[in-house]
Design an enzyme around this catalytic site. Sequence first.
Site, PDB file in Angstrom:
ATOM      1  N   ILE A  91      61.297  22.249  17.075  1.00 26.40           N
ATOM      2  CA  ILE A  91      61.580  21.434  18.267  1.00 26.40           C
ATOM      3  C   ILE A  91      61.392  19.937  18.025  1.00 26.40           C
ATOM      4  O   ILE A  91      61.640  19.129  18.943  1.00 26.40           O
ATOM      5  CB  ILE A  91      60.698  21.869  19.444  1.00 26.40           C
ATOM      6  N   HIS A  98      59.884  16.484  15.091  1.00 29.63           N
ATOM      7  CA  HIS A  98      59.216  16.001  13.890  1.00 29.63           C
ATOM      8  C   HIS A  98      58.107  15.058  14.317  1.00 29.63           C
ATOM      9  O   HIS A  98      58.297  14.207  15.197  1.00 29.63           O
ATOM     10  CB  HIS A  98      60.199  15.265  12.971  1.00 29.63           C
ATOM     11  N   GLY A 135      54.538  15.948   9.867  1.00 34.13           N
ATOM     12  CA  GLY A 135      55.244  17.197   9.624  1.00 34.13           C
ATOM     13  C   GLY A 135      56.062  17.637  10.829  1.00 34.13           C
ATOM     14  O   GLY A 135      56.218  16.904  11.811  1.00 34.13           O
ATOM     15  N   ASP A 145      48.039   4.849  21.306  1.00 33.51           N
ATOM     16  CA  ASP A 145      49.450   5.085  20.969  1.00 33.51           C
ATOM     17  C   ASP A 145      50.163   5.690  22.170  1.00 33.51           C
ATOM     18  O   ASP A 145      50.890   6.673  22.036  1.00 33.51           O
ATOM     19  CB  ASP A 145      49.558   5.973  19.759  1.00 33.51           C
TER      20      ASP A 145
END
Length: 722
Positions: free
Chosen positions: A10, A12, A16, A151
């Site tokens: 679904i 990246h 990974g 973030d």
Amino acid sequence: MEKYKILECIGHGSFGRIYKVQRLKDGALLAQKEIHFGNITRQEKQYIADEVNILRNLKHPNIVQYCGEELNRSAQVINLYMEYCGHGDLANLIQRYKEEKKRFTEQEVLKFFTQLLLALYRCHYGENAPACDSQWPREIFHPKQSVLHRDIKPANIFLDENNSVKLGDFGLSKLLDNTRVFTQSYVGTPYYMSPEIIRSSPYSAKSDVWALGCVIFEICMLTHPFEGRSYLELQRNICQGNLSCWDHHYSDDVFLLIRHCLEVNSDLRPTTYQLLRSPILSDIRSKLESERVVLEQSDLLHKKHQMLIQLENDLQFREQRLSARESELENVIASRLAQREEILRRELEKQLRDMDARYQRHMQTVVNSMQKMRVTSPVDHNEQPESSTAEMFVDCTIEASQSPLLHIPKLGISKPLQTLSCPGFTLTTQQPILKRPTLRKELSSRALHTTATLMKYRANASSLRTTPIDKDGQITSLQQKNGTSNQVADCMNKLLHTSLDGKKLSPSELCNKFSDGEGLPNRKVSKLSVESDETAVSASSGESVPTDSTLTDTKSKSVFVHPPSPQSLYVEKLEKLNIRSDEVSKPSKASKTLHGYALPSLASPYDVHAEEKIARENEMDGNFKTMKINQHPDEYVLRTPKKIQLLEGQKRSPVKQLGRLGYNKLRRSAMDNAGLELRKAASTSNYTSLQSRTLPGSWRDDEEEIPRPFLRKMLDARMMRA
């Protein structure tokens, strides 16, 4: 054993791929974040460890729930399993709205803003925000632990099936304690970077509020709040607070909330605590809480429903396994029963075959025995019966007649042979136990010898003797005195005295008549069983019977009393040998005598007392030491058939065989004693002296003498037998 099933990829991430997986134990859908740590730096490994530790402690409805990790050291991969958000992230939703030229509603914007504030409050203060209707604590309250996301952007904000906001991807987040209020490091996207970060000021919780304001502005305007042709121009616009564009599609309350979050001065910038207490967000928060309660109840019911379905599936699966197990057991039982039945059937067939084989062998033995021992009754008296000497029966009926003529009983197979009673010794009624082949051979030999001997003596008139008579001139018998009757003795008495008392025939005439077969039944027999003439009865003329003294006292009687005939002596020997048996054997050829005739005999059902028998035996042994022999030249050769002559010349004659069986008994018999006297007389050739030596009640004067060849053959046979 695998616990998860990968469904699809679904997205990246920074380290990974991200896969959609299904947990096998309950079927829950999860997001698997694959992180390869084989080629990453030590600092990146620390980021991964920090994220794992943060996610373990952060549990909030608006934060992506951490579900576990799985370490594969051989592949140098760590898999993080988190809550799966089915509607993707907020960046994709904004891009789709931008492409479709759609705008979010003000309620949707406020809903996203309130949910993100609640998630940041849990990260900054370490606990969930108080309820909207409860008393709020003072802002000076400092939590024990605070988490800075560092973030916050639309790509790290996810939406579930109910379009609820989920804050995730804490890879760059920093865990702060009470002593470390600020951090000097920052790694993030430039479009959401706060002014203090650009000025290299310490990073704080208000930096996350700046990033939250940028995200809400992008949701409303579908573009970034700060733009620039270069990175420096972007930094200058961020530090000056120059917004790219703003229209009046939304209310001023929404614009004021966004403007407060994008305050350039961090001291004037509000915190999550202050923003949640604003009136415009309180109403939204109340609605969200109500919806959350409903969703929680719905989720609870859904989970219960899923649990029931899972239980039903498990129950159905167990029922299927049980049914399969039952069918398997039934098959096993059926197979075992079939094997057992097959084993039993084989055993039964084997037993039946064995029984059939034994039956066939037994039947073959019986058939062979019946073929050897088969006895068939003759149709008439002229037919030869297929029976052995041991199967011969005697008809006990004797025709009674007042005539002095001789009446000889008929031989037949209607009655079995009875026990013989001979004077001078006692016979037991127990039959000798002999095996079948031995018995058949012995009986045939005995029958042959019996018939041959009787036929030999029958040809001589001197073998016929008379019995004593009483004072009235009637023939008597010893057994009549004892109240018994012997039919054989009667017949012998009639046969011997017919010439004297009946028809007044001479011994020669009687011998000729007897040799021609007159008065005898036309029947062939294979065995002769006769009895001693001591038990003779009177003839049909009704003469009285003399006592025992008649045999010994010769002076008291005026008539001649003849000694026992050779037939009676031979019968005595047979009785001493106890030759009686009902066993079946085939008739032998040697059993056929001259003209097929033999003297009949019947058994006496009674015996005299033992003392009388012993006395008679002693008297007979003493009286028969001498005999008067009348010579008849070559009468034996002329009258004896050739078959009898040949039988006497055989190497193993019946006489020799019979002598083997009863040598000791024969030597003690009266016949042997008389035979020895005859042998002595023949050796001395003193016939005159032999004739002069007479027994008490001497021989008759007109009696013919025994021929010398016949006498020598008889004595040779006796000596050979001895």
